[in-house]
Design an enzyme around this catalytic site. Sequence first.
Site, PDB file in Angstrom:
ATOM      1  CG  ASP A 103      48.474  37.059  36.620  1.00 33.88           C
ATOM      2  OD1 ASP A 103      49.317  36.468  35.844  1.00 33.88           O
ATOM      3  OD2 ASP A 103      48.415  37.210  38.021  1.00 33.88           O
ATOM      4  CE  LYS A 104      40.183  32.674  31.795  1.00 37.31           C
ATOM      5  NZ  LYS A 104      39.613  31.451  32.028  1.00 37.31           N
TER       6      LYS A 104
END
Length: 235
Positions: A103-104
């Site tokens: 995930d970012k």
Amino acid sequence: MRLDKFLAETGLGSRKEVKQLIKKGQITVNQQIEKKDKAQVDPEKDQIAYLGEALHYQEFYYYLLHKPAGVVSATEDKKDSTVLNLFDEADYRRDLFPVGRLDKDTEGLLLITNDGQLAHELLSPKKHVEKEYFALIEGVMDETDQQRFEKGIELDGQLTMPAQLLIDQIAEERSEVRIILNEGKFHQVKRMVAACGKKVVYLKRIRMGDLSLPEDLSKGRYRELTPEELRLLKG
């Protein structure tokens, strides 16, 4: 192999760009100028050079990246910076891609390669390649949560594979844990923790199979895998 394909594979440029270099007489094969882009060359036997500088063919590349938060696990993105934007110009290749995704806002180990077969094997549900994460949890994780992880937790109507929840430390209503998964569902760690009534506030992948994140590799940096690491990864 065609000369233009060889040159493109070495990262000298696109097929269109290297054709121009060939036409300009800037490429030599065995010390002789070669102006035919369709000329056949043997990467293992022929000496191929650009403006006198020897070129070496390597089919597959393997990099271990310490992904920082704030970049996305993609080859390109119209909005955000990607993990490939972290690569120096000398190492960047158009065919590189991240194996899986983080995930970012998640940090940690990410494998970057152009070896599609290896990526498929590492991500295949049938292979059950372990992925270990360090997580800081808002809330106190306990033995009940460990049992739920071991049995699998229902996400979107499906039970996850058994997972391990290792509780390292609990202090001030926060838990430091390690979570070991054998699959990679969307936001899986965060959703499994949320199903236990807690919240992930920091997440970092520290291991994939037998490949661990080196302590001396700072965030945003990368390096090529060693032969031993590659051997472990391929099993």
